[in-house]
Scaffold this motif. Structure first.
Motif, PDB file in Angstrom:
ATOM      1  N   ALA A  39       4.501  31.471  35.083  1.00 47.79           N
ATOM      2  CA  ALA A  39       4.499  30.883  36.424  1.00 47.79           C
ATOM      3  C   ALA A  39       5.044  31.871  37.451  1.00 47.79           C
ATOM      4  O   ALA A  39       4.493  32.003  38.554  1.00 47.79           O
ATOM      5  CB  ALA A  39       5.313  29.586  36.431  1.00 47.79           C
ATOM      6  N   ASP A  40       6.110  32.567  37.114  1.00 46.76           N
ATOM      7  CA  ASP A  40       6.711  33.535  38.029  1.00 46.76           C
ATOM      8  C   ASP A  40       5.753  34.676  38.319  1.00 46.76           C
ATOM      9  O   ASP A  40       5.538  35.052  39.474  1.00 46.76           O
ATOM     10  CB  ASP A  40       8.020  34.059  37.442  1.00 46.76           C
ATOM     11  CG  ASP A  40       8.784  34.953  38.408  1.00 46.76           C
ATOM     12  OD1 ASP A  40       8.892  34.586  39.600  1.00 46.76           O
ATOM     13  OD2 ASP A  40       9.272  35.999  37.974  1.00 46.76           O
ATOM     14  N   TRP A  43       2.880  33.505  40.500  1.00 39.40           N
ATOM     15  CA  TRP A  43       3.286  33.342  41.894  1.00 39.40           C
ATOM     16  C   TRP A  43       3.232  34.675  42.625  1.00 39.40           C
ATOM     17  O   TRP A  43       2.716  34.765  43.739  1.00 39.40           O
ATOM     18  CB  TRP A  43       4.698  32.751  41.986  1.00 39.40           C
ATOM     19  CG  TRP A  43       5.058  32.433  43.402  1.00 39.40           C
ATOM     20  CD1 TRP A  43       4.896  31.249  44.026  1.00 39.40           C
ATOM     21  CD2 TRP A  43       5.616  33.337  44.375  1.00 39.40           C
ATOM     22  NE1 TRP A  43       5.309  31.349  45.331  1.00 39.40           N
ATOM     23  CE2 TRP A  43       5.756  32.624  45.570  1.00 39.40           C
ATOM     24  CE3 TRP A  43       5.997  34.667  44.349  1.00 39.40           C
ATOM     25  CZ2 TRP A  43       6.265  33.190  46.729  1.00 39.40           C
ATOM     26  CZ3 TRP A  43       6.505  35.245  45.508  1.00 39.40           C
ATOM     27  CH2 TRP A  43       6.636  34.507  46.684  1.00 39.40           C
ATOM     28  N   TRP A  44       3.745  35.744  42.018  1.00 41.62           N
ATOM     29  CA  TRP A  44       3.749  37.048  42.672  1.00 41.62           C
ATOM     30  C   TRP A  44       2.340  37.576  42.874  1.00 41.62           C
ATOM     31  O   TRP A  44       2.026  38.181  43.895  1.00 41.62           O
ATOM     32  CB  TRP A  44       4.604  38.051  41.894  1.00 41.62           C
ATOM     33  CG  TRP A  44       6.050  37.809  42.130  1.00 41.62           C
ATOM     34  CD1 TRP A  44       6.930  37.226  41.278  1.00 41.62           C
ATOM     35  CD2 TRP A  44       6.784  38.096  43.324  1.00 41.62           C
ATOM     36  NE1 TRP A  44       8.172  37.136  41.865  1.00 41.62           N
ATOM     37  CE2 TRP A  44       8.110  37.662  43.125  1.00 41.62           C
ATOM     38  CE3 TRP A  44       6.457  38.675  44.540  1.00 41.62           C
ATOM     39  CZ2 TRP A  44       9.091  37.799  44.096  1.00 41.62           C
ATOM     40  CZ3 TRP A  44       7.440  38.813  45.503  1.00 41.62           C
ATOM     41  CH2 TRP A  44       8.739  38.373  45.274  1.00 41.62           C
ATOM     42  N   ALA A  47       0.899  35.543  45.784  1.00 46.22           N
ATOM     43  CA  ALA A  47       1.547  35.964  47.031  1.00 46.22           C
ATOM     44  C   ALA A  47       1.017  37.322  47.480  1.00 46.22           C
ATOM     45  O   ALA A  47       0.762  37.528  48.676  1.00 46.22           O
ATOM     46  CB  ALA A  47       3.063  36.004  46.854  1.00 46.22           C
TER      47      ALA A  47
END
Length: 73
Positions: A39-40, A43-44, A47
């Motif tokens: 998930a992390d 996200w990056w 983004a």
């Protein structure tokens, strides 16, 4: 891990904190850690694709993460 444990976080949470980073790629991951890690990283990538990241702040990721300004295809 030591910092997490020194402030009283449970070992399971400390494991997730340690394992989700790039440095944690060489550690066996629990199911929970794997989910947080994915998930992390997702996200990056999102983004960066949306132009929300400064290229200087994500240089550590190498070529796997590229910043694209909004409107560029």
């Amino acid at each position: 891990m030591h910092v997490c444990r020194s402030v009283g976080l449970p070992e399971e949470i400390a494991h997730i904190c340690m394992g989700h980073s790039l440095e944690g790629a060489h550690v066996g991951h629990s199911t929970e850690c794997f989910i947080i890690r994915q998930a992390d990283h997702a996200w990056w990538h999102v983004a960066a694709a949306l132009g929300l990241c400064d290229p200087d702040t994500i240089a550590f990721a190498g070529t796997s993460l590229r910043v694209r300004p909004v409107g560029e295809s």
